[in-house]
Enzyme design. Structure first.
Site, short mmCIF file in Angstrom:
data_model
loop_
_atom_site.label_atom_id
_atom_site.label_comp_id
_atom_site.label_asym_id
_atom_site.label_seq_id
_atom_site.Cartn_x
_atom_site.Cartn_y
_atom_site.Cartn_z
N GLU A 49 -67.03 60.28 -58.80
CA GLU A 49 -65.78 61.05 -58.87
C GLU A 49 -65.72 61.85 -60.17
O GLU A 49 -65.98 61.33 -61.26
CB GLU A 49 -64.59 60.09 -58.81
CG GLU A 49 -63.46 60.57 -57.94
CD GLU A 49 -63.86 60.67 -56.47
OE1 GLU A 49 -64.07 61.81 -56.00
OE2 GLU A 49 -63.96 59.64 -55.80
N GLY A 140 -53.12 66.14 -48.22
CA GLY A 140 -52.60 65.49 -49.41
C GLY A 140 -53.07 64.08 -49.61
O GLY A 140 -52.55 63.36 -50.46
N ALA A 141 -54.09 63.65 -48.87
CA ALA A 141 -54.57 62.28 -48.95
C ALA A 141 -55.86 62.16 -49.75
O ALA A 141 -56.46 61.10 -49.80
CB ALA A 141 -54.79 61.71 -47.54
N SER A 144 -59.98 66.02 -48.53
CA SER A 144 -60.58 67.36 -48.45
C SER A 144 -60.18 68.16 -47.24
O SER A 144 -61.00 68.79 -46.58
CB SER A 144 -62.11 67.27 -48.53
OG SER A 144 -62.51 66.63 -49.71
N SER A 145 -58.90 68.17 -46.94
CA SER A 145 -58.42 68.99 -45.83
C SER A 145 -58.67 70.47 -46.10
O SER A 145 -58.96 71.24 -45.18
CB SER A 145 -56.94 68.74 -45.57
OG SER A 145 -56.16 69.00 -46.73
N SER A 146 -58.57 70.90 -47.37
CA SER A 146 -58.78 72.31 -47.69
C SER A 146 -60.25 72.70 -47.50
O SER A 146 -60.56 73.77 -46.96
CB SER A 146 -58.33 72.62 -49.12
OG SER A 146 -59.02 71.82 -50.06
N GLU A 178 -62.32 78.92 -53.02
CA GLU A 178 -61.26 78.07 -53.56
C GLU A 178 -61.08 78.29 -55.06
O GLU A 178 -59.96 78.32 -55.57
CB GLU A 178 -61.56 76.60 -53.26
CG GLU A 178 -60.40 75.69 -53.61
CD GLU A 178 -60.40 74.37 -52.87
OE1 GLU A 178 -59.68 73.46 -53.29
OE2 GLU A 178 -61.14 74.25 -51.85
N ASP A 190 -66.58 68.59 -52.29
CA ASP A 190 -65.89 68.61 -51.00
C ASP A 190 -66.58 69.52 -49.99
O ASP A 190 -66.78 69.16 -48.83
CB ASP A 190 -64.44 69.04 -51.17
CG ASP A 190 -63.64 68.08 -52.03
OD1 ASP A 190 -64.16 67.00 -52.36
OD2 ASP A 190 -62.49 68.42 -52.39
N TYR A 247 -56.10 67.91 -63.37
CA TYR A 247 -57.51 68.13 -62.98
C TYR A 247 -58.13 69.18 -63.90
O TYR A 247 -59.20 68.98 -64.48
CB TYR A 247 -57.56 68.57 -61.52
CG TYR A 247 -58.95 68.84 -60.98
CD1 TYR A 247 -59.59 67.90 -60.16
CD2 TYR A 247 -59.62 70.02 -61.25
CE1 TYR A 247 -60.86 68.14 -59.64
CE2 TYR A 247 -60.89 70.27 -60.75
CZ TYR A 247 -61.50 69.33 -59.95
OH TYR A 247 -62.76 69.57 -59.45
#
Length: 406
Positions: A49, A140-141, A144-146, A178, A190, A247
């Site tokens: 991470e 939002g979890a 990596s939905s984006s 992004e 991601d 971040y």
């Protein structure tokens, strides 16, 4: 425990049936049939991470949760976007390709629009399109939905326009979208996971070795079911508002520390030299950032070696150790994720850690198959005792990266 994201079931089943359902959604919105249907998955990171923007190592898997995209090209310079998950359920965002510039498209639409911009910015004269999205990647979890949105668009355009780009190159273009178009300074983790993962494997990535032409990554076998294990994802349903700024702050801190140490990136600091390097840094904040990155890179290599040797259970303590590093050194955990990790381990998990950017989102827990329900229930009970929203739990099955649905 449930295999749902809170909005509906995971859309598993034969590719043909899933493709037909998404194509029907496209037809209902645009009144015509799509040319292709692609999907790109969300991901969880087994270990590694905040190492990607430090040129380090990471080990993600793709999820069965994915963004499905039905697409048809247009010749009028217009890009139209619709999401089945949009709040009003019916809105179409219409954009002119000639007016796409960084920062010009707010909200979720900025991610797919940014990929079209990035392709054109890289010299590919791609046209407009009608794009219809249907996703079960929890938003939002920390899953990596984006990136799933971006990689689905990149793969579909690559197919429709015959661009001949490798999955790695598509991931890099999606990251560029992004970073520059949306303005989020994310690393490559991601997008690489969404584009390049393989079913039944984790993806070992040395960020510095990534080659856009060759796609130098390595698939590491991860047969959880065969070992009688389950990798639980527990979504805390928490996202603290300061996450994006924090971040960027940590990334700047890592870059500053590398410059002080005279290194191209923190991945160039060997674990054996860590203590001496920490003595050269001016404050505890920078020391903590460096300590996390260097020890996290070492954990990725250790976990990868254990998986190569078939020692899946032995990775558990390294997951928990990684969470302590994110909590104490990188300071990206929060009360909810700490409670979820501590409770999972106390309930019998072999190891657990936060996954994703931090300040909420999800944890992963490696558990014996027979203990999975009990571990998920223990975390739910702990949240209920605090009066918090119930977490969502599901099994992470190592799945394939972006692919066309036939």
């Amino acid at each position: 425990m449930t295999d749902q994201d809170g909005t509906g079931p995971v859309r598993t089943g034969p590719d043909g049936a899933v493709r037909e359902a998404v194509a029907k959604g496209f037809e209902a919105v645009y009144g015509t049939t799509p040319q292709v249907v692609w999907q790109a998955p969300g991901r969880v990171n087994v270990i590694g991470e905040h190492t990607d923007y430090n040129d380090g190592f990471m080990l993600p898997i793709a999820l069965p949760h994915a963004t499905r995209l039905a697409a048809a090209l247009r010749e009028d310079g217009v890009l139209r976007l619709h999401s089945a998950q949009s709040p009003d359920g019916s809105g179409i965002t219409e954009l002119s390709l000639s007016e796409l510039v960084p920062g010009s498209v707010p909200g979720w639409a900025g991610y797919p629009a940014g990929v079209v911009w990035a392709l054109r910015d890289a010299g590919h004269a791609v046209p407009g399109a009608d794009l219809y999205f249907d996703s079960d990647v929890p938003v939002g979890a920390g899953l990596s939905s984006s990136a799933a949105l971006e990689c689905a668009v990149a793969a579909a355009y690559n197919d429709l326009c015959g661009l001949g780009l490798t999955p790695t190159r598509l991931a890099l273009l999606s990251q560029h979208a992004e970073n520059v178009f949306v303005g989020v300074p994310c690393g490559i983790l991601d997008q690489l996971a969404s584009s390049c993962c393989a079913e039944g494997a984790a993806l070992f990535v040395d960020v510095r070795s990534i080659d856009p032409a060759e796609g130098r990554t390595r698939q590491v076998p991860l047969d959880l079911a065969g070992a009688g294990l389950v990798l639980l994802v527990i979504d805390t349903q928490v996202k603290h508002a300061h996450a994006d700024g924090a971040y960027a702050e940590r990334r700047r801190g890592c870059e500053k520390a590398a410059a002080i140490l005279g290194l191209p990136a923190l991945r160039d600091l060997a674990l054996a030299d860590l203590d001496a390097a920490l003595d050269r840094l001016p404050d505890d904040g920078l020391r903590a950032l460096v300590r996390h990155v260097v020890t996290e890179d070492a954990r990725v290599e250790q976990v990868t070696a254990l998986l190569d040797a078939g020692e899946l259970r032995a990775i558990g303590p390294l997951l928990t150790e990684g969470h302590a590093s994110m909590r104490d050194d990188y300071r990206i955990s929060c009360t909810e994720t700490d409670l979820a990790v501590d409770t999972a381990v106390a309930a019998g998990a072999l190891g657990a850690r936060m996954t994703g950017g931090g300040f909420g989102g999800s944890i992963i827990a490696l558990v014996e198959k027979a203990d999975a329900e009990a571990v998920a229930a223990a975390v739910a009970d702990a949240f209920a005792a605090q009066g918090w929203t119930a977490p969502r739990a599901f099994t992470a099955v190592p799945s394939a990266g972006a692919r066309r649905l036939a």
